[in-house]
Design a protein around this motif. Structure first.
Motif, PDB file in Angstrom:
ATOM      1  N   PHE A 127      38.934  49.278  43.128  1.00 22.14           N
ATOM      2  CA  PHE A 127      37.733  49.989  43.579  1.00 22.14           C
ATOM      3  C   PHE A 127      36.734  49.035  44.234  1.00 22.14           C
ATOM      4  N   VAL A 128      36.596  47.825  43.666  1.00 27.75           N
ATOM      5  CA  VAL A 128      35.688  46.822  44.240  1.00 27.75           C
ATOM      6  C   VAL A 128      36.141  46.436  45.642  1.00 27.75           C
ATOM      7  N   MET A 129      37.444  46.213  45.820  1.00 28.45           N
ATOM      8  CA  MET A 129      37.954  45.825  47.136  1.00 28.45           C
ATOM      9  C   MET A 129      37.730  46.935  48.164  1.00 28.45           C
ATOM     10  N   ALA A 130      37.984  48.180  47.752  1.00 30.38           N
ATOM     11  CA  ALA A 130      37.855  49.300  48.695  1.00 30.38           C
ATOM     12  C   ALA A 130      36.419  49.465  49.174  1.00 30.38           C
ATOM     13  N   ALA A 131      35.448  49.102  48.336  1.00 29.86           N
ATOM     14  CA  ALA A 131      34.035  49.294  48.684  1.00 29.86           C
ATOM     15  C   ALA A 131      33.366  48.020  49.191  1.00 29.86           C
ATOM     16  N   ALA A 132      34.116  46.935  49.345  1.00 24.45           N
ATOM     17  CA  ALA A 132      33.526  45.628  49.676  1.00 24.45           C
ATOM     18  C   ALA A 132      32.758  45.661  50.996  1.00 24.45           C
ATOM     19  N   PRO A 133      31.458  45.271  50.990  1.00 22.03           N
ATOM     20  CA  PRO A 133      30.664  45.260  52.216  1.00 22.03           C
ATOM     21  C   PRO A 133      30.831  43.982  53.034  1.00 22.03           C
ATOM     22  N   ASP A 134      31.411  42.951  52.411  1.00 22.39           N
ATOM     23  CA  ASP A 134      31.597  41.677  53.100  1.00 22.39           C
ATOM     24  C   ASP A 134      32.805  40.961  52.499  1.00 22.39           C
ATOM     25  N   PRO A 135      33.266  39.894  53.136  1.00 20.17           N
ATOM     26  CA  PRO A 135      34.466  39.206  52.653  1.00 20.17           C
ATOM     27  C   PRO A 135      34.329  38.646  51.253  1.00 20.17           C
ATOM     28  N   TYR A 136      33.117  38.341  50.831  1.00 21.35           N
ATOM     29  CA  TYR A 136      32.932  37.661  49.552  1.00 21.35           C
ATOM     30  C   TYR A 136      33.037  38.627  48.373  1.00 21.35           C
ATOM     31  N   VAL A 137      32.570  39.860  48.538  1.00 19.31           N
ATOM     32  CA  VAL A 137      32.800  40.886  47.520  1.00 19.31           C
ATOM     33  C   VAL A 137      34.296  41.230  47.482  1.00 19.31           C
ATOM     34  N   LEU A 138      34.921  41.257  48.643  1.00 23.33           N
ATOM     35  CA  LEU A 138      36.359  41.489  48.716  1.00 23.33           C
ATOM     36  C   LEU A 138      37.119  40.421  47.927  1.00 23.33           C
ATOM     37  N   ILE A 139      36.700  39.182  48.072  1.00 20.15           N
ATOM     38  CA  ILE A 139      37.337  38.075  47.349  1.00 20.15           C
ATOM     39  C   ILE A 139      37.168  38.253  45.844  1.00 20.15           C
ATOM     40  N   PHE A 140      35.989  38.728  45.399  1.00 17.56           N
ATOM     41  CA  PHE A 140      35.773  38.980  43.970  1.00 17.56           C
ATOM     42  C   PHE A 140      36.700  40.092  43.473  1.00 17.56           C
ATOM     43  N   GLY A 141      36.854  41.141  44.269  1.00 17.70           N
ATOM     44  CA  GLY A 141      37.784  42.208  43.905  1.00 17.70           C
ATOM     45  C   GLY A 141      39.205  41.698  43.798  1.00 17.70           C
ATOM     46  N   ARG A 142      39.586  40.801  44.700  1.00 18.98           N
ATOM     47  CA  ARG A 142      40.912  40.186  44.643  1.00 18.98           C
ATOM     48  C   ARG A 142      41.092  39.393  43.347  1.00 18.98           C
ATOM     49  N   LEU A 143      40.027  38.734  42.886  1.00 17.84           N
ATOM     50  CA  LEU A 143      40.087  37.984  41.630  1.00 17.84           C
ATOM     51  C   LEU A 143      40.348  38.920  40.451  1.00 17.84           C
ATOM     52  N   LEU A 144      39.649  40.060  40.415  1.00 22.63           N
ATOM     53  CA  LEU A 144      39.845  41.028  39.335  1.00 22.63           C
ATOM     54  C   LEU A 144      41.272  41.581  39.334  1.00 22.63           C
ATOM     55  N   VAL A 145      41.735  41.973  40.510  1.00 22.94           N
ATOM     56  CA  VAL A 145      43.104  42.483  40.617  1.00 22.94           C
ATOM     57  C   VAL A 145      44.105  41.439  40.129  1.00 22.94           C
ATOM     58  N   GLY A 146      43.865  40.187  40.490  1.00 26.12           N
ATOM     59  CA  GLY A 146      44.745  39.112  40.050  1.00 26.12           C
ATOM     60  C   GLY A 146      44.775  38.957  38.541  1.00 26.12           C
ATOM     61  N   LEU A 147      43.630  39.096  37.891  1.00 28.46           N
ATOM     62  CA  LEU A 147      43.590  39.017  36.427  1.00 28.46           C
ATOM     63  C   LEU A 147      44.507  40.073  35.808  1.00 28.46           C
ATOM     64  N   GLY A 148      44.415  41.307  36.319  1.00 29.70           N
ATOM     65  CA  GLY A 148      45.262  42.375  35.815  1.00 29.70           C
ATOM     66  C   GLY A 148      46.732  42.111  36.053  1.00 29.70           C
ATOM     67  N   VAL A 149      47.064  41.650  37.249  1.00 35.42           N
ATOM     68  CA  VAL A 149      48.461  41.361  37.587  1.00 35.42           C
ATOM     69  C   VAL A 149      48.998  40.223  36.719  1.00 35.42           C
ATOM     70  N   GLY A 150      48.178  39.204  36.474  1.00 36.68           N
ATOM     71  CA  GLY A 150      48.605  38.073  35.653  1.00 36.68           C
ATOM     72  C   GLY A 150      48.966  38.480  34.240  1.00 36.68           C
ATOM     73  N   ILE A 151      48.121  39.322  33.631  1.00 37.55           N
ATOM     74  CA  ILE A 151      48.417  39.811  32.287  1.00 37.55           C
ATOM     75  C   ILE A 151      49.694  40.638  32.295  1.00 37.55           C
ATOM     76  N   ALA A 152      49.832  41.506  33.300  1.00 40.97           N
ATOM     77  CA  ALA A 152      51.021  42.367  33.394  1.00 40.97           C
ATOM     78  C   ALA A 152      52.286  41.547  33.601  1.00 40.97           C
ATOM     79  N   SER A 153      52.201  40.442  34.333  1.00 37.32           N
ATOM     80  CA  SER A 153      53.387  39.632  34.617  1.00 37.32           C
ATOM     81  C   SER A 153      53.961  38.990  33.359  1.00 37.32           C
ATOM     82  N   VAL A 154      53.112  38.747  32.356  1.00 38.18           N
ATOM     83  CA  VAL A 154      53.579  38.227  31.073  1.00 38.18           C
ATOM     84  C   VAL A 154      54.069  39.370  30.187  1.00 38.18           C
ATOM     85  N   THR A 155      53.336  40.473  30.199  1.00 32.87           N
ATOM     86  CA  THR A 155      53.551  41.546  29.236  1.00 32.87           C
ATOM     87  C   THR A 155      54.793  42.373  29.517  1.00 32.87           C
ATOM     88  N   ALA A 156      54.995  42.779  30.768  1.00 31.76           N
ATOM     89  CA  ALA A 156      56.087  43.705  31.082  1.00 31.76           C
ATOM     90  C   ALA A 156      57.465  43.157  30.711  1.00 31.76           C
TER      91      ALA A 156
END
Length: 494
Positions: A114-143
């Motif tokens: 949701f953060v990435m989709a609403a990003a007004p500039d590249p830097y908010v987009l980068i923060f959204g990418r960080l959040l998505v990465g956190l989720g993917v990282g946890i899932a990569s261990v768990t699944a």
């Protein structure tokens, strides 16, 4: 200290005494695998979608178009998040369980989308990418861990590889989405935002699924664990499983006072297992797979295809080959074995990278109509990589660690994967600018040669072995011999 059983362990089965277990024979296990594998789908979708979205992000943000560093940061910030998520994901799995870890990963991933989709500039987009990465990282261990804990040993490789199929399927889906939104206003925002859908779906489905039976047996309720295991095994096999679970738990209570990170390197059998697992994860990335997936549209354009839509279409073909190759790997990994599959895979990777390198050398020398040779090289690369070096590292890491250190070693090994991924993603375009794309692919081919040597020396065959047998294998290697692996394999063949 001895190595106990890893989740998903099962006693050795006498084929004549028990009903043969196949990939499709238990719909309950397959259902658990598919739902857990949605974590892999998130992983794959994010990997693939950013490659196409980046083409349009550059059109919307001039500073991104003018900066290779910003482009690489948008891609690699998710990898940094995944690295952090994987490092903490092992601990989270051990303390809170696989189900809770999955739910947390889904919430973080959806929020990041949701953060990435609403990003007004590249830097908010980068923060959204960080959040998505956190989720993917946890899932990569768990699944993989959740799947392995429910998998009978005979089909463990295929079931864990199903998670890799979900990864490659997610990549293919991302290219379909990329193509579907090429003419829609807010193109890249839709591409990134729609990623929340599978995360929400998995969250809802996981609410109705049980916690991992092995984690339950060890940490909460043996009755709940038995209820889940009874849906997986027939009564005789269930009795064997419970005996082994009980024996493992008793051994842990006697032998361990606490689980420490330094033991991973201080206890020889654990160190050898971690070296094999982490080494495979590193070579999976350094042989270039996510370079191909992240930057395949850009690579296609560098090969002479300038249209964004054509680049995405050709990348879709690459993603389809990746998914199809993984299906082949699901069958081969429990029939051919981990070592043979990875070695043959790496051989094809080397040949494909040499072909890619040659194509780009010719292109840089002024030869025309060479672009399709580069595309052919990409397809051949994926065809070689997907059945072997795609699923093998994740499968091996799901079956080689002791139960006490499963979360720690699994998290550390996945972190190695993401760190390697980050290094490659952050450096590929810069290296290609510095030495040329042809030389960059030649460097990757050299790394693949080193990977073959690593597999030959450090990675034993674990096909069809129970976790007790894997334990004996590492004990034998820790004593300086390789006889354990050979004798066990001979026993399995017989």
């Amino acid at each position: 200290m001895t190595i106990g059983m890893v989740p998903g362990s099962s006693g050795h089965i006498d084929a004549g005494a028990d009903k043969k277990i196949t990939y499709f024979s238990n719909k309950y296990v397959l259902g658990l695998t598919v739902v857990a594998g949605i974590g892999g789908l998130l992983f794959g979708y994010d990997t693939g979608v950013i490659s196409g979205a980046l083409l349009y992000i550059r059109d919307d943000f001039e500073e991104v178009d003018q900066s290779s560093f910003l482009q690489e940061t948008i891609v690699s910030m998710a990898l940094l998040g995944a690295m952090i998520g994987a490092a903490g994901g092992g601990w989270l799995n051990d303390v809170r369980g696989r189900k809770t870890a999955t739910l947390i990963a889904d919430v973080i991933f959806a929020l990041g989308s949701f953060v990435m989709a609403a990003a007004p500039d590249p830097y908010v987009l980068i923060f959204g990418r960080l959040l998505v990465g956190l989720g993917v990282g946890i899932a990569s261990v768990t699944a993989p861990m959740y799947i392995a804990e429910a998998a009978p040993s005979e089909i463990r490789g295929g079931l864990v590889s199903t998670n890799v199929l979900m990864i490659t399927g997610g990549q293919f889906l991302s290219y379909l989405v990329n193509l579907g939104f090429t003419e829609v206003r807010g193109t890249w925002r839709w591409m990134l935002g729609i990623a929340a859908v599978p995360a929400i779906l998995q969250f809802l489905l996981m609410l109705f699924l049980p916690e991992s039976p092995r984690w339950l047996y060890k940490n909460r309720s043996s009755a709940e664990a038995i209820e889940t295991l009874s849906k997986i095994y027939d009564p005789d096999r269930l009795k064997d499983e419970l005996q082994q679970l009980s024996a493992t738990l008793e051994e842990e209570q006697i032998s361990k006072s606490s689980v420490r990170y330094k033991d991973v390197f201080g206890i020889k059998e654990i160190r050898l297992a971690f070296l094999a697992g982490a080494g495979l994860q590193a070579f999976q990335q350094f042989t270039g797979i996510n370079t191909v997936m992240y930057y395949s549209p850009t690579i296609v354009q560098m090969a002479g295809f300038r249209s964004n839509q054509l680049a995405l279409l050709l990348s879709l073909i690459v993603a389809l080959m990746n998914a199809a190759g993984t299906v082949v790997g699901i069958y081969l990994i429990d029939h051919v074995g981990r070592r043979k599959l990875s070695l043959s895979s790496l051989t094809g990777v080397i040949l494909s990278l040499v072909l890619l390198s040659t194509a780009f050398f010719f292109e840089s020398s002024g030869h025309t109509n060479i672009g399709w040779v580069a595309v052919l090289g990409l397809v051949l690369y994926i065809s070689s990589f997907a059945p072997g070096m795609g699923p093998v590292p994740w499968t091996v890491n799901s079956e080689i660690y002791p139960e006490s250190y499963r979360g720690i070693c699994g998290g550390m090994s996945a972190t190695v994967n993401w760190v390697s991924n980050l290094i490659v993603a952050q450096s590929f375009l810069s290296v290609a600018d510095a030495v040329g794309t042809g030389m960059t692919f030649l460097i990757l081919a050299g790394i693949a040669v080193a990977a073959i040597a690593f597999v030959v020396v450090f990675v034993p065959e674990t096909k069809g072995l129970t976790f007790e047998e894997v334990e004996k294998l590492w004990r034998g290697r820790a004593r300086g011999g390789r006889d354990g692996a050979e004798s066990l394999l001979e026993h399995e063949v017989s």
